[in-house]
Enzyme design. Structure first.
Site, PDB file in Angstrom:
ATOM      1  N   ASP A  17       0.833  -1.197   0.000  1.00 51.82           N
ATOM      2  CA  ASP A  17       0.000   0.000   0.000  1.00 51.82           C
ATOM      3  C   ASP A  17       0.872   1.252   0.000  1.00 51.82           C
ATOM      4  O   ASP A  17       1.979   1.240  -0.556  1.00 51.82           O
ATOM      5  CB  ASP A  17      -0.941  -0.029   1.210  1.00 51.82           C
ATOM      6  CG  ASP A  17      -2.327   0.501   0.883  1.00 51.82           C
ATOM      7  OD1 ASP A  17      -2.437   1.733   0.664  1.00 51.82           O
ATOM      8  OD2 ASP A  17      -3.277  -0.285   0.838  1.00 51.82           O
ATOM      9  N   HIS A  49      -3.780   5.985   3.122  1.00 55.07           N
ATOM     10  CA  HIS A  49      -4.531   4.802   2.690  1.00 55.07           C
ATOM     11  C   HIS A  49      -4.004   3.535   3.358  1.00 55.07           C
ATOM     12  O   HIS A  49      -4.771   2.723   3.898  1.00 55.07           O
ATOM     13  CB  HIS A  49      -4.441   4.692   1.164  1.00 55.07           C
ATOM     14  CG  HIS A  49      -5.338   3.665   0.557  1.00 55.07           C
ATOM     15  ND1 HIS A  49      -4.992   2.339   0.446  1.00 55.07           N
ATOM     16  CD2 HIS A  49      -6.577   3.768   0.004  1.00 55.07           C
ATOM     17  CE1 HIS A  49      -5.961   1.673  -0.149  1.00 55.07           C
ATOM     18  NE2 HIS A  49      -6.943   2.513  -0.425  1.00 55.07           N
ATOM     19  N   SER A 222     -11.063  -1.125  -1.261  1.00 52.41           N
ATOM     20  CA  SER A 222      -9.826  -1.138  -0.473  1.00 52.41           C
ATOM     21  C   SER A 222     -10.105  -1.344   1.000  1.00 52.41           C
ATOM     22  O   SER A 222      -9.269  -1.879   1.733  1.00 52.41           O
ATOM     23  CB  SER A 222      -9.071   0.182  -0.645  1.00 52.41           C
ATOM     24  OG  SER A 222      -8.461   0.282  -1.895  1.00 52.41           O
TER      25      SER A 222
END
Length: 278
Positions: A17, A49, A222
């Site tokens: 990520d 994220h 996600s």
């Protein structure tokens, strides 16, 4: 590379990520960090994220008094930064990260790989290399969990590597239709039904970077993907001898049919209680 000495018998989860922020809720369980972009040694996340995804997997919920606890709060996190501050990356870095996992899987007890990253790939050759990377790790026994992507609702909108026929591909159960119906759906180019399973992904609260340590909301497949990765890690902590195929079968047998076509919902919505009761 940064690594932390660790003890115990927890499961290692590799997260490809944007990196990870050393949030209080990770309790020193960032077992390793590798930056494939800038080669910085200490854990960081210039996007947020990756920290959010990792919190869904492994956050202890300490900062919130247990309210925003992750699925597997005792597992270790192996954070591999393959995306930049804008959330962009390239297949070469993802493939390098997959190779890194192969070389370090035993050292960090990696049993689960979370890939909340997706691309449409410019050419079939690009996609084939990416799919081969995840397929090879799956064949070596790792549980590869990948996002279906947010390019739906059109058919054939599942992104790579979630389009692999072998890995566990996750869509968002609350983003299947209507204005926010962006969850990627199959079939894939090989006419494989995808995703495999769906889980909540809209307005999920989890860890974010910054001091004092706090939480924020994000949406998308996600966020659905680490819920499944964390559940698998928790299951493996209780039943370490389960293979990835057995895990996949348990996910299938425990899913709740939402009444959507298979190329939209897969087996159905993840049911945590049923999954752990099997």
């Amino acid at each position: 590379m940064s690594e932390i000495r660790y003890t115990g018998k927890g499961i290692g989860v590799a997260v490809l990520d944007t990196g990870i922020f050393p949030h209080v809720d990770f309790d020193g369980r960032i077992w390793a960090f590798y930056d494939f972009l800038s080669y910085r040694r200490l854990p960081y996340d210039d996007n947020g994220h990756g920290t959010h995804v990792s919190g869904i997997i492994a956050g202890s919920g300490k900062t919130s008094g247990g309210k925003y606890r992750g699925m597997a709060p005792e597992c270790g996190i192996i954070a591999l930064k393959v995306l930049d501050r804008y959330g962009n990356g390239n297949k070469e870095d993802v493939i390098r990260a997959l190779s890194w996992i192969r070389s370090h899987r035993e050292k960090y007890r990696i049993r689960v790989v979370n890939i909340s990253v997706g691309t449409t790939c410019r050419t079939k050759g690009d996609q084939d290399l990416l799919l081969k990377g995840v397929d090879d790790l799956w064949d070596e026994g790792l549980n590869i969990v990948a996002a279906a992507g947010n390019l739906g609702p059109a058919p054939g909108s599942v992104t790579a590597p979630g389009s692999s026929k072998k890995v566990i591909t996750v869509g968002s159960s609350d983003m299947l239709e209507g204005r926010i119906g962006v969850s990627g759906r199959g079939p894939t180019a090989e006419c494989v039904c995808k995703p495999d399973i769906v889980a909540p992904g809209n307005r999920i609260t989890s860890c974010i970077p910054g001091y004092p340590c706090t939480y924020g909301q994000k949406s998308g497949t996600s966020m659905s993907t680490p819920l499944i990765s964390g559940a698998i890690a928790c299951m493996l902590e209780k039943n370490p001898d389960l293979s990835n195929l057995e895990i996949k079968k348990r996910l299938m047998d425990s899913a709740e049919d939402l009444g959507f076509p298979q190329n939209q919902q897969g087996w159905g919505q993840f049911d945590c209680q049923r999954f752990f009761s099997l």
